[in-house]
Design a protein around this motif. Structure first.
Motif, PDB file in Angstrom:
ATOM      1  N   GLN A   1     -21.699 -10.014  18.631  1.00 40.80           N
ATOM      2  CA  GLN A   1     -20.987 -11.289  18.542  1.00 40.80           C
ATOM      3  C   GLN A   1     -19.514 -10.956  18.362  1.00 40.80           C
ATOM      4  OE1 GLN A   1     -22.500 -14.302  18.764  1.00 40.80           O
ATOM      5  NE2 GLN A   1     -20.585 -15.416  18.565  1.00 40.80           N
ATOM      6  N   VAL A   2     -18.642 -11.680  19.063  1.00 43.06           N
ATOM      7  CA  VAL A   2     -17.199 -11.495  18.940  1.00 43.06           C
ATOM      8  C   VAL A   2     -16.588 -12.803  18.454  1.00 43.06           C
ATOM      9  CG1 VAL A   2     -15.058 -10.921  20.146  1.00 43.06           C
ATOM     10  CG2 VAL A   2     -17.199  -9.799  20.810  1.00 43.06           C
ATOM     11  N   ILE A   3     -15.727 -12.701  17.458  1.00 42.68           N
ATOM     12  CA  ILE A   3     -15.045 -13.869  16.922  1.00 42.68           C
ATOM     13  C   ILE A   3     -13.545 -13.619  17.011  1.00 42.68           C
ATOM     14  CG2 ILE A   3     -14.687 -15.329  14.897  1.00 42.68           C
ATOM     15  CD1 ILE A   3     -17.456 -14.170  13.907  1.00 42.68           C
ATOM     16  N   ILE A   4     -12.852 -14.459  17.758  1.00 44.22           N
ATOM     17  CA  ILE A   4     -11.400 -14.369  17.897  1.00 44.22           C
ATOM     18  C   ILE A   4     -10.806 -15.501  17.073  1.00 44.22           C
ATOM     19  CG2 ILE A   4      -9.451 -14.348  19.500  1.00 44.22           C
ATOM     20  CD1 ILE A   4     -11.564 -12.080  19.917  1.00 44.22           C
ATOM     21  N   ALA A   5      -9.839 -15.178  16.228  1.00 46.54           N
ATOM     22  CA  ALA A   5      -9.254 -16.198  15.361  1.00 46.54           C
ATOM     23  C   ALA A   5      -7.750 -15.987  15.233  1.00 46.54           C
ATOM     24  CB  ALA A   5      -9.895 -16.150  13.983  1.00 46.54           C
ATOM     25  N   GLU A   6      -7.055 -17.084  15.042  1.00 38.88           N
ATOM     26  CA  GLU A   6      -5.640 -17.015  14.715  1.00 38.88           C
ATOM     27  C   GLU A   6      -5.532 -17.108  13.197  1.00 38.88           C
ATOM     28  OE1 GLU A   6      -1.389 -19.210  15.601  1.00 38.88           O
ATOM     29  OE2 GLU A   6      -3.209 -19.989  16.527  1.00 38.88           O
ATOM     30  N   VAL A   7      -4.873 -16.132  12.598  1.00 39.22           N
ATOM     31  CA  VAL A   7      -4.696 -16.122  11.155  1.00 39.22           C
ATOM     32  C   VAL A   7      -3.502 -17.018  10.842  1.00 39.22           C
ATOM     33  CG1 VAL A   7      -4.248 -14.702   9.115  1.00 39.22           C
ATOM     34  CG2 VAL A   7      -5.632 -13.791  11.014  1.00 39.22           C
ATOM     35  N   THR A   8      -3.770 -18.107  10.167  1.00 38.85           N
ATOM     36  CA  THR A   8      -2.708 -19.070   9.875  1.00 38.85           C
ATOM     37  C   THR A   8      -2.233 -18.996   8.432  1.00 38.85           C
ATOM     38  OG1 THR A   8      -4.302 -20.813   9.369  1.00 38.85           O
ATOM     39  CG2 THR A   8      -3.494 -20.668  11.648  1.00 38.85           C
ATOM     40  N   LYS A   9      -3.069 -18.444   7.551  1.00 42.93           N
ATOM     41  CA  LYS A   9      -2.687 -18.354   6.149  1.00 42.93           C
ATOM     42  C   LYS A   9      -3.539 -17.305   5.468  1.00 42.93           C
ATOM     43  CE  LYS A   9      -2.166 -21.216   2.056  1.00 42.93           C
ATOM     44  NZ  LYS A   9      -2.290 -22.576   1.504  1.00 42.93           N
ATOM     45  N   THR A  10      -2.928 -16.556   4.570  1.00 40.69           N
ATOM     46  CA  THR A  10      -3.682 -15.632   3.727  1.00 40.69           C
ATOM     47  C   THR A  10      -3.118 -15.727   2.316  1.00 40.69           C
ATOM     48  OG1 THR A  10      -2.264 -13.682   3.985  1.00 40.69           O
ATOM     49  CG2 THR A  10      -3.936 -14.046   5.688  1.00 40.69           C
ATOM     50  N   TYR A  11      -3.930 -15.396   1.341  1.00 42.99           N
ATOM     51  CA  TYR A  11      -3.441 -15.375  -0.033  1.00 42.99           C
ATOM     52  C   TYR A  11      -4.327 -14.469  -0.866  1.00 42.99           C
ATOM     53  CZ  TYR A  11      -7.131 -18.826  -0.823  1.00 42.99           C
ATOM     54  OH  TYR A  11      -8.330 -19.475  -0.879  1.00 42.99           O
ATOM     55  N   GLY A  12      -3.831 -14.079  -2.009  1.00 42.40           N
ATOM     56  CA  GLY A  12      -4.567 -13.245  -2.948  1.00 42.40           C
ATOM     57  C   GLY A  12      -3.693 -12.969  -4.156  1.00 42.40           C
ATOM     58  N   ASP A  13      -4.183 -12.136  -5.059  1.00 45.12           N
ATOM     59  CA  ASP A  13      -3.420 -11.840  -6.266  1.00 45.12           C
ATOM     60  C   ASP A  13      -2.581 -10.580  -6.128  1.00 45.12           C
ATOM     61  OD1 ASP A  13      -5.259  -9.788  -6.408  1.00 45.12           O
ATOM     62  OD2 ASP A  13      -6.054 -10.352  -8.373  1.00 45.12           O
ATOM     63  N   GLY A  14      -2.621  -9.946  -4.947  1.00 42.87           N
ATOM     64  CA  GLY A  14      -1.845  -8.729  -4.732  1.00 42.87           C
ATOM     65  C   GLY A  14      -2.556  -7.464  -5.174  1.00 42.87           C
ATOM     66  N   GLY A  15      -3.751  -7.600  -5.723  1.00 46.43           N
ATOM     67  CA  GLY A  15      -4.498  -6.446  -6.206  1.00 46.43           C
ATOM     68  C   GLY A  15      -5.163  -5.626  -5.118  1.00 46.43           C
ATOM     69  N   ILE A  16      -5.214  -6.159  -3.918  1.00 48.02           N
ATOM     70  CA  ILE A  16      -5.807  -5.447  -2.781  1.00 48.02           C
ATOM     71  C   ILE A  16      -4.744  -5.312  -1.709  1.00 48.02           C
ATOM     72  CG2 ILE A  16      -7.524  -5.528  -0.945  1.00 48.02           C
ATOM     73  CD1 ILE A  16      -9.315  -7.118  -2.845  1.00 48.02           C
ATOM     74  N   LEU A  17      -4.407  -4.097  -1.358  1.00 46.94           N
ATOM     75  CA  LEU A  17      -3.466  -3.853  -0.285  1.00 46.94           C
ATOM     76  C   LEU A  17      -4.179  -4.160   1.040  1.00 46.94           C
ATOM     77  CD1 LEU A  17      -0.676  -2.846   0.581  1.00 46.94           C
ATOM     78  CD2 LEU A  17      -1.629  -0.545   0.654  1.00 46.94           C
ATOM     79  N   HIS A  18      -3.639  -5.062   1.832  1.00 48.14           N
ATOM     80  CA  HIS A  18      -4.272  -5.454   3.086  1.00 48.14           C
ATOM     81  C   HIS A  18      -3.209  -5.799   4.107  1.00 48.14           C
ATOM     82  CE1 HIS A  18      -6.792  -7.820   5.891  1.00 48.14           C
ATOM     83  NE2 HIS A  18      -7.694  -6.952   5.518  1.00 48.14           N
ATOM     84  N   ILE A  19      -3.535  -5.616   5.364  1.00 47.43           N
ATOM     85  CA  ILE A  19      -2.592  -5.877   6.463  1.00 47.43           C
ATOM     86  C   ILE A  19      -2.105  -7.326   6.465  1.00 47.43           C
ATOM     87  CG2 ILE A  19      -4.367  -6.403   8.200  1.00 47.43           C
ATOM     88  CD1 ILE A  19      -1.109  -4.474   8.741  1.00 47.43           C
ATOM     89  N   THR A  20      -2.908  -8.238   5.939  1.00 44.09           N
ATOM     90  CA  THR A  20      -2.524  -9.653   5.961  1.00 44.09           C
ATOM     91  C   THR A  20      -1.647 -10.055   4.780  1.00 44.09           C
ATOM     92  OG1 THR A  20      -4.552 -10.310   4.819  1.00 44.09           O
ATOM     93  CG2 THR A  20      -4.581 -10.321   7.252  1.00 44.09           C
ATOM     94  N   ASN A  21      -1.419  -9.147   3.826  1.00 42.55           N
ATOM     95  CA  ASN A  21      -0.520  -9.481   2.716  1.00 42.55           C
ATOM     96  C   ASN A  21       0.863  -9.794   3.263  1.00 42.55           C
ATOM     97  OD1 ASN A  21      -2.702  -8.727   1.181  1.00 42.55           O
ATOM     98  ND2 ASN A  21      -1.646  -7.140   0.041  1.00 42.55           N
ATOM     99  N   ASN A  22       1.475 -10.819   2.708  1.00 37.38           N
ATOM    100  CA  ASN A  22       2.850 -11.201   3.072  1.00 37.38           C
ATOM    101  C   ASN A  22       3.014 -11.543   4.538  1.00 37.38           C
ATOM    102  OD1 ASN A  22       3.779 -10.782   0.391  1.00 37.38           O
ATOM    103  ND2 ASN A  22       3.810  -8.583   0.815  1.00 37.38           N
ATOM    104  N   ARG A  23       1.997 -12.063   5.162  1.00 40.74           N
ATOM    105  CA  ARG A  23       2.099 -12.462   6.579  1.00 40.74           C
ATOM    106  C   ARG A  23       2.220 -13.961   6.656  1.00 40.74           C
ATOM    107  NH1 ARG A  23       2.961  -8.370  10.340  1.00 40.74           N
ATOM    108  NH2 ARG A  23       2.176  -6.550   9.375  1.00 40.74           N
TER     109      ARG A  23
END
Length: 106
Positions: free
Chosen positions: A84-106
């Motif tokens: 199964q393939v899921i294509i999505a546009e990332v419109t918002k991300t959030y977190g507490d900053g405790g996990i380093l992730h590519i979507t931080n500050n995007r």
């Protein structure tokens, strides 16, 4: 940002699969639109997932048109029970900053 999630249940791999997989990974990771990836395993269901992140659809289109990806896709039933393939546009991300992730500050 675009995410492309590839969920699959793998059968046995072989040397052809491994070579194509390495080629596709190298192509993606060296593409200027590539931002990063995540991978997951669900042992209960026996499935795996890889999530690729691209700046725009251009990166995803490049992957779809890459010759080794097209070859692998044409032979998928040899190596996968299903996918199964899921294509999505990332419109918002959030977190507490405790996990380093590519979507931080995007």
């Amino acid at each position: 940002m675009i995410s492309a999630t590839f969920i699959f249940k793998q059968k046995e791999s072989d040397s052809e699969f491994e070579a194509l997989d390495r080629s596709i990974e190298s192509f993606v990771e060296n593409h200027p639109e590539y931002l990063g990836k995540d991978s997951w395993v669900n042992l209960e269901k026996g499935i795996m997932a890889v999530v690729y992140y691209f700046k725009t659809n251009l990166g995803l289109d490049s992957l779809k048109n890459f010759s080794d990806h097209q070859l692998a896709k044409s032979k998928y039933s040899k190596w996968y029970e299903g996918y199964q393939v899921i294509i999505a546009e990332v419109t918002k991300t959030y977190g507490d900053g405790g996990i380093l992730h590519i979507t931080n500050n995007r």
